[in-house]
Write a protein that holds these residues in place. Structure first.
Motif, mmCIF file in Angstrom:
data_model
loop_
_atom_site.group_PDB
_atom_site.id
_atom_site.type_symbol
_atom_site.label_atom_id
_atom_site.label_comp_id
_atom_site.label_asym_id
_atom_site.label_seq_id
_atom_site.Cartn_x
_atom_site.Cartn_y
_atom_site.Cartn_z
ATOM 1 N N ASP A 1 16.288 0.185 4.179
ATOM 2 C CA ASP A 1 16.183 -0.780 5.258
ATOM 3 C C ASP A 1 15.112 -0.185 6.025
ATOM 4 N N THR A 2 14.388 -1.401 6.686
ATOM 5 C CA THR A 2 12.894 -1.244 7.182
ATOM 6 C C THR A 2 13.242 -0.688 8.523
ATOM 7 N N GLN A 3 14.541 -0.579 9.214
ATOM 8 C CA GLN A 3 14.797 -0.113 10.394
ATOM 9 C C GLN A 3 14.619 1.233 10.506
ATOM 10 N N THR A 4 14.736 1.751 9.340
ATOM 11 C CA THR A 4 14.629 3.481 9.173
ATOM 12 C C THR A 4 13.220 3.809 8.878
ATOM 13 N N LEU A 5 12.227 2.792 8.724
ATOM 14 C CA LEU A 5 10.637 3.257 8.643
ATOM 15 C C LEU A 5 9.978 2.886 9.725
ATOM 16 N N THR A 6 8.891 3.859 9.723
ATOM 17 C CA THR A 6 7.856 3.314 10.904
ATOM 18 C C THR A 6 6.946 2.236 10.207
ATOM 19 N N LEU A 7 6.211 1.647 10.977
ATOM 20 C CA LEU A 7 5.323 0.497 10.488
ATOM 21 C C LEU A 7 4.446 1.069 9.577
ATOM 22 N N ASP A 8 3.990 2.302 9.485
ATOM 23 C CA ASP A 8 2.885 2.738 8.526
ATOM 24 C C ASP A 8 3.784 3.058 7.211
ATOM 25 N N GLU A 9 5.065 3.304 7.293
ATOM 26 C CA GLU A 9 5.654 3.724 6.242
ATOM 27 C C GLU A 9 6.077 2.477 5.372
ATOM 28 N N ALA A 10 6.498 1.634 6.207
ATOM 29 C CA ALA A 10 6.684 0.279 5.590
ATOM 30 C C ALA A 10 5.533 -0.427 4.686
ATOM 31 N N ALA A 11 4.065 -0.230 5.453
ATOM 32 C CA ALA A 11 2.907 -0.467 4.706
ATOM 33 C C ALA A 11 2.651 0.031 3.527
ATOM 34 N N ALA A 12 3.044 1.471 3.561
ATOM 35 C CA ALA A 12 2.744 2.333 2.315
ATOM 36 C C ALA A 12 3.554 1.905 1.386
ATOM 37 N N ARG A 13 4.946 1.400 1.599
ATOM 38 C CA ARG A 13 5.746 1.303 0.547
ATOM 39 C C ARG A 13 5.466 0.016 -0.263
ATOM 40 N N MET A 14 4.791 -0.836 0.326
ATOM 41 C CA MET A 14 4.332 -2.170 -0.098
ATOM 42 C C MET A 14 3.097 -1.993 -0.874
ATOM 43 N N ARG A 15 2.261 -0.903 -0.405
ATOM 44 C CA ARG A 15 1.188 -0.807 -1.331
ATOM 45 C C ARG A 15 1.224 -0.099 -2.529
ATOM 46 N N GLY A 16 0.438 -0.144 -3.555
ATOM 47 C CA GLY A 16 0.810 0.514 -5.024
ATOM 48 C C GLY A 16 -0.247 0.079 -5.892
ATOM 49 N N THR A 17 0.109 0.696 -6.980
ATOM 50 C CA THR A 17 -0.802 0.449 -8.141
ATOM 51 C C THR A 17 -0.709 -1.171 -8.602
ATOM 52 N N VAL A 18 -1.841 -1.749 -9.016
ATOM 53 C CA VAL A 18 -1.741 -2.939 -9.396
ATOM 54 C C VAL A 18 -0.976 -3.392 -10.708
ATOM 55 N N GLY A 19 -0.054 -4.186 -10.674
ATOM 56 C CA GLY A 19 0.862 -4.553 -11.770
ATOM 57 C C GLY A 19 2.113 -4.008 -11.624
ATOM 58 N N THR A 20 2.380 -3.198 -10.526
ATOM 59 C CA THR A 20 3.719 -2.743 -10.550
ATOM 60 C C THR A 20 4.346 -3.771 -9.666
ATOM 61 N N LYS A 21 5.939 -3.548 -9.478
ATOM 62 C CA LYS A 21 6.659 -4.367 -8.646
ATOM 63 C C LYS A 21 7.533 -3.819 -7.554
ATOM 64 N N VAL A 22 7.637 -4.811 -6.681
ATOM 65 C CA VAL A 22 8.400 -4.352 -5.343
ATOM 66 C C VAL A 22 9.116 -5.430 -5.001
ATOM 67 N N SER A 23 10.192 -5.244 -4.431
ATOM 68 C CA SER A 23 11.406 -6.220 -4.165
ATOM 69 C C SER A 23 11.493 -6.061 -2.499
ATOM 70 N N LEU A 24 11.427 -7.276 -1.790
ATOM 71 C CA LEU A 24 11.462 -7.274 -0.299
ATOM 72 C C LEU A 24 12.679 -8.316 -0.013
ATOM 73 N N ARG A 25 13.332 -7.859 0.841
ATOM 74 C CA ARG A 25 14.498 -8.792 1.561
ATOM 75 C C ARG A 25 13.933 -9.466 2.580
ATOM 76 N N VAL A 26 13.909 -10.753 2.641
ATOM 77 C CA VAL A 26 13.039 -11.392 3.641
ATOM 78 C C VAL A 26 13.930 -12.180 4.500
ATOM 79 N N GLN A 27 13.718 -12.268 5.787
ATOM 80 C CA GLN A 27 14.649 -13.316 6.630
ATOM 81 C C GLN A 27 13.559 -14.400 7.299
ATOM 82 N N SER A 28 13.915 -15.445 6.920
ATOM 83 C CA SER A 28 12.768 -16.604 7.629
ATOM 84 C C SER A 28 12.913 -16.524 8.971
#
Length: 414
Positions: A156-183
């Motif tokens: 849940d991103t409400q438990t993360l700071t802005l920079d923690e959220a950004a850090a979780r989306m960054r990572g090694t090229v080729g790895t997968k990340v899943s996002l839950r997105v509200q329009s």
């Protein structure tokens, strides 16, 4: 002119430790952890925009937090974050050394991740998309400005700071990340899960091309981000287009989340002849300004494309060109970020991002949370990276039509 004030990642203010301790009795000893906390407190005390500190007695806050045991650096960081949280300002925050380094890279080189510029919505407190970067996995997946990121890999991103959220989306090229997105466009739409493969994100800020499909040769310039080399690349691009016979220009600031304020000022100076670019207002209400000279690249007709992802330094540039009647704005209302942050480096390699001022356009419009309304509103559904500046790009096509008559552009911009 007010001493230059810069947005996030523009300038690192190196703080001299000896200047900090002058008011503390020499007999009173502090641990290294306490010194780091006190230095963070004092930076905010001297620089923060809101002199009420969110209606807190900032001296009492200091006394309250200095009593913490602070047994190691992580505990100190946690206490600093707790102290800053009382300001209720998502832009004023602690950057751990790795976060501080990433923020510097984000304005000067490249990174690997999904290519999202994000923000904390001050009303909903949700992680909100400012814009996807051009050609990024996030853009290819259809993530749009104003969308909310609800979860990152199930967290849940409400438990993360802005920079923690950004850090979780960054990572090694080729790895997968899943996002839950509200329009952000359709509040009634159900949240969707988007699976992204991290990739190398190029921060090359400028793309140029010459469009010869109309009566006039139109130079197209897309500015993706106000990075350290953006102004030089804009200047080189315009010079090339001038040599190719460009008679008018389209400057594309859509989905440009900003970056370095000084880059925005320098680019505005390339188009504006002896004009005010932006006013800055500090917590004392002191008004400063950045102004242009008479050394412009071209006086050819200009149209600027904007949308909901046009933010911060992009809005400064767009507002300067609109208010000084140098360009017409075409597209959709901009994002509405009118606050300026400065970075302060701490002795251990961490840093503080602090909201130090707000800005106003040359006509003294405060656009924070309001945005800038274009002269010609053209709504457009999301298009892919490859469709930008093609027949599928309605905003671009509208700009081309306006530029087919130089007299029409000049009359509307006057």
């Amino acid at each position: 002119m007010l001493k230059k004030v810069f947005s996030i990642a523009l300038l690192v203010f190196f703080w001299v430790a000896s200047s900090f301790w002058y008011f503390i009795p020499e007999a009173q000893a502090f641990t290294e952890e306490q010194k780091l906390l006190l230095q963070s407190w004092r930076i905010v005390n001297q620089s923060y925009l809101d002199e009420t500190f969110n209606h807190q007695n900032w001296w009492k806050v200091r006394e309250q937090f200095i009593k913490n045991p602070l047994r190691d650096r992580e505990e100190t960081y946690a206490v600093i974050e707790e102290m800053l949280a009382g300001l209720d300002d998502p832009f004023t925050r602690l950057l751990r050394p790795e976060q501080y380094h990433s923020l510097q890279v984000n304005t000067s080189g490249e990174l690997s991740g999904v290519g999202l510029q994000i923000n904390v919505n001050p009303e909903t407190k949700l992680i909100e998309v400012i814009s996807p970067l051009a050609g990024s996995p996030a853009e290819a997946a259809g993530i749009e400005p104003k969308d909310s990121i609800l979860e990152i890999d199930g967290v849940d991103t409400q438990t993360l700071t802005l920079d923690e959220a950004a850090a979780r989306m960054r990572g090694t090229v080729g790895t997968k990340v899943s996002l839950r997105v509200q329009s952000g466009r359709d509040e009634n739409a159900q949240p969707r899960t988007v699976s992204l493969i991290r990739d190398r994100i190029s921060l090359n800020p400028v793309v140029t091309a010459l469009d010869t499909t109309t009566n006039n040769k139109v130079g197209y310039i897309r500015l993706n981000q106000f990075s350290a080399n953006a102004a030089d690349e804009i200047a080189q691009g315009v010079n090339r287009l001038e040599q190719q016979g460009a008679e008018a220009y389209i400057l594309d600031l859509r989905n440009n989340p900003g970056g370095l304020l000084q880059a925005g000022v320098e680019i505005a100076r390339m188009w504006l002849d002896s004009s005010t670019i932006v006013y800055t207002v500090n917590r004392q209400g002191a008004l400063g300004s950045f102004d242009s000279t008479d050394d412009i690249l071209t006086d050819d007709p200009l149209i600027v494309l904007v949308n909901q992802g046009t933010a911060s330094a992009s809005e400064i540039l767009a507002g300067a060109l609109q208010d000084n009647h140098r360009a017409l704005l075409v597209g959709e209302k901009t994002f509405g970020k009118g606050l300026i942050q400065s970075l302060f480096e701490l002795p251990d390699g961490s840093g503080l991002a602090v909201t130090v001022a707000k800005y106003e356009t040359p006509s003294h419009k405060d656009i924070n949370k309001l945005g800038i309304m274009p002269d010609n509103v053209v709504a457009q559904q999301a298009i892919t990276y490859s469709q930008i500046a093609t027949e599928a790009d309605q905003q671009y096509q509208t700009a081309l039509k306006l530029l087919t008559s130089q007299e029409n552009v000049v009359a509307n911009a006057a």
